[in-house]
Scaffold this motif. Sequence first.
Motif, mmCIF file in Angstrom:
data_model
loop_
_atom_site.group_PDB
_atom_site.id
_atom_site.type_symbol
_atom_site.label_atom_id
_atom_site.label_comp_id
_atom_site.label_asym_id
_atom_site.label_seq_id
_atom_site.Cartn_x
_atom_site.Cartn_y
_atom_site.Cartn_z
ATOM 1 N N THR A 175 -4.267 -11.888 -9.696
ATOM 2 C CA THR A 175 -5.167 -10.889 -9.131
ATOM 3 C C THR A 175 -5.318 -11.170 -7.639
ATOM 4 N N TYR A 176 -5.407 -10.114 -6.836
ATOM 5 C CA TYR A 176 -5.558 -10.259 -5.389
ATOM 6 C C TYR A 176 -6.821 -9.560 -4.902
ATOM 7 N N ILE A 177 -7.366 -10.079 -3.814
ATOM 8 C CA ILE A 177 -8.433 -9.398 -3.090
ATOM 9 C C ILE A 177 -7.778 -8.682 -1.911
ATOM 10 N N VAL A 178 -7.915 -7.359 -1.876
ATOM 11 C CA VAL A 178 -7.268 -6.534 -0.853
ATOM 12 C C VAL A 178 -8.337 -5.836 -0.013
ATOM 13 N N THR A 179 -8.217 -5.959 1.302
ATOM 14 C CA THR A 179 -9.115 -5.257 2.223
ATOM 15 C C THR A 179 -8.328 -4.159 2.928
ATOM 16 N N LEU A 180 -8.793 -2.920 2.787
ATOM 17 C CA LEU A 180 -8.129 -1.754 3.375
ATOM 18 C C LEU A 180 -9.014 -1.167 4.468
ATOM 19 N N LYS A 181 -8.431 -1.000 5.649
ATOM 20 C CA LYS A 181 -9.147 -0.394 6.773
ATOM 21 C C LYS A 181 -8.396 0.851 7.228
ATOM 22 N N ILE A 182 -9.112 1.980 7.287
ATOM 23 C CA ILE A 182 -8.522 3.245 7.743
ATOM 24 C C ILE A 182 -9.385 3.778 8.885
ATOM 25 N N ASP A 183 -8.762 3.969 10.055
ATOM 26 C CA ASP A 183 -9.502 4.500 11.198
ATOM 27 C C ASP A 183 -8.662 5.569 11.897
ATOM 28 N N ASN A 184 -9.098 5.977 13.068
ATOM 29 C CA ASN A 184 -8.447 7.084 13.792
ATOM 30 C C ASN A 184 -8.277 8.305 12.882
ATOM 31 N N ILE A 185 -9.281 8.534 12.055
ATOM 32 C CA ILE A 185 -9.224 9.632 11.089
ATOM 33 C C ILE A 185 -9.718 10.922 11.747
ATOM 34 N N TYR A 186 -8.956 11.991 11.573
ATOM 35 C CA TYR A 186 -9.428 13.292 12.045
ATOM 36 C C TYR A 186 -9.090 14.368 11.015
ATOM 37 N N ASN A 187 -10.051 15.279 10.865
ATOM 38 C CA ASN A 187 -9.980 16.382 9.901
ATOM 39 C C ASN A 187 -9.841 15.872 8.465
ATOM 40 N N ILE B 274 0.852 -1.188 0.000
ATOM 41 C CA ILE B 274 0.000 0.000 0.000
ATOM 42 C C ILE B 274 0.887 1.237 0.000
ATOM 43 N N GLU B 275 0.614 2.147 -0.916
ATOM 44 C CA GLU B 275 1.371 3.396 -1.013
ATOM 45 C C GLU B 275 0.420 4.571 -0.783
ATOM 46 N N VAL B 276 0.888 5.579 -0.046
ATOM 47 C CA VAL B 276 0.075 6.763 0.248
ATOM 48 C C VAL B 276 0.771 7.991 -0.326
ATOM 49 N N MET B 277 0.061 8.704 -1.178
ATOM 50 C CA MET B 277 0.579 9.933 -1.786
ATOM 51 C C MET B 277 -0.116 11.124 -1.132
ATOM 52 N N GLU B 278 0.690 12.028 -0.561
ATOM 53 C CA GLU B 278 0.142 13.170 0.168
ATOM 54 C C GLU B 278 0.294 14.454 -0.639
ATOM 55 N N SER B 279 -0.789 15.222 -0.676
ATOM 56 C CA SER B 279 -0.746 16.561 -1.260
ATOM 57 C C SER B 279 -1.221 17.537 -0.191
ATOM 58 N N ASN C 138 -9.870 13.420 1.803
ATOM 59 C CA ASN C 138 -9.752 14.860 1.581
ATOM 60 C C ASN C 138 -9.732 15.620 2.903
ATOM 61 N N VAL C 139 -8.880 16.632 2.981
ATOM 62 C CA VAL C 139 -8.755 17.452 4.191
ATOM 63 C C VAL C 139 -9.986 18.344 4.329
ATOM 64 N N ASN C 140 -10.551 18.371 5.530
ATOM 65 C CA ASN C 140 -11.727 19.211 5.775
ATOM 66 C C ASN C 140 -11.349 20.683 5.943
ATOM 67 N N ASP C 141 -10.345 20.937 6.770
ATOM 68 C CA ASP C 141 -9.942 22.313 7.057
ATOM 69 C C ASP C 141 -8.415 22.382 7.060
ATOM 70 N N LYS C 142 -7.849 23.101 6.115
ATOM 71 C CA LYS C 142 -6.394 23.179 5.975
ATOM 72 C C LYS C 142 -5.726 23.932 7.123
#
Length: 340
Positions: free
Chosen positions: A104-116, A84-89, A139-143
Amino acid sequence: MLTKQTFIFQSIRWVFAKVFFTHYIHIRNSLNRKSNKSFFGMLQVLKTFLLLALLILMSTSSFSQSGKVDHITFGRRMDKPIKIEVMESGSSYSFYARNRSFYTYIVTLKIDNIYNLNPAYVNKTYKVLPGRHALITLNVNDKEFSSGYRYSYSFSLGVPCSDINESYPYLLPFMAPFTYEFVDEAGTTIYKNSFLLSKGDTVYAMRKGRVVATPGMYHEGDRISKKESFEVLHKDGTILVYENLDSDVVFAKPEKTVYPGQPIGIVDDTGKLHIELYAVLGKGRLKPLNINFCINANETVGFSKLRNSMISSYPEEVVKREMSKSEIKKLQKGKLFSDK
């Protein structure tokens, strides 16, 4: 809520239990009326108890075995086939999956502890083909404020098969008028789906599909077999594994399409070609399937029905069965295999 199978099982147990207690009480009362509490009388009660208990136990065993799936567990061969690669802007975080294998692979992605960030929670499953593929963007809510997240992921090889054509005719893996043997010089019958050939004999594709592993390819991609194998993924999701091929002579590369009757390699020093057909069940499980060998245009047989030294047959309608119109034209011009 009870399943239908559980309900039937419990009903049978209830009937047996009722018969047991009714019979037991009848015998006990009979013994009491006759004031016969001898050893033999008690033995009769005990025998009745054991007999009915055995019947109940047998009913339990029969239901516990029903619905059993014959499968093998597959452990990946390649180190970290999925990354998994994450590109930040300045305003977002984009998640990508890089599939370093040819499967082909089946990939399950879990993202938590998300803020803003938006969305606020992610738990999704993706089908990831070879290469790099976009999954999701936060997407960022408030820069003006900081943002963050935590992610984890899991993956398993292959897409579970849902529509397998179990009657599909597979060509024999050698070209007519070549003959093959099932019995070695000592008169010993070799294993199922195994053919006694000679070192250097050409092996041909049995069905159209995409090449996902080749002999000698260990670190460049994932594979099912540990041996020198050539592995092909078919249209219905099944996988055909050709084992004991020479790693120095490979006629088709990974990611390329092979067609029925196309040379794919040669037999190695063992002189024995072994093939296996699998269905993907998911979560690293594979189910071995029976192979229908094509012996003429209208007939297929299982391995046990093949005759020793039978001449292989390549009916035109079977060869063209999964080909497109353009592929058939190339085949007729003798250019289909030359393009590979």
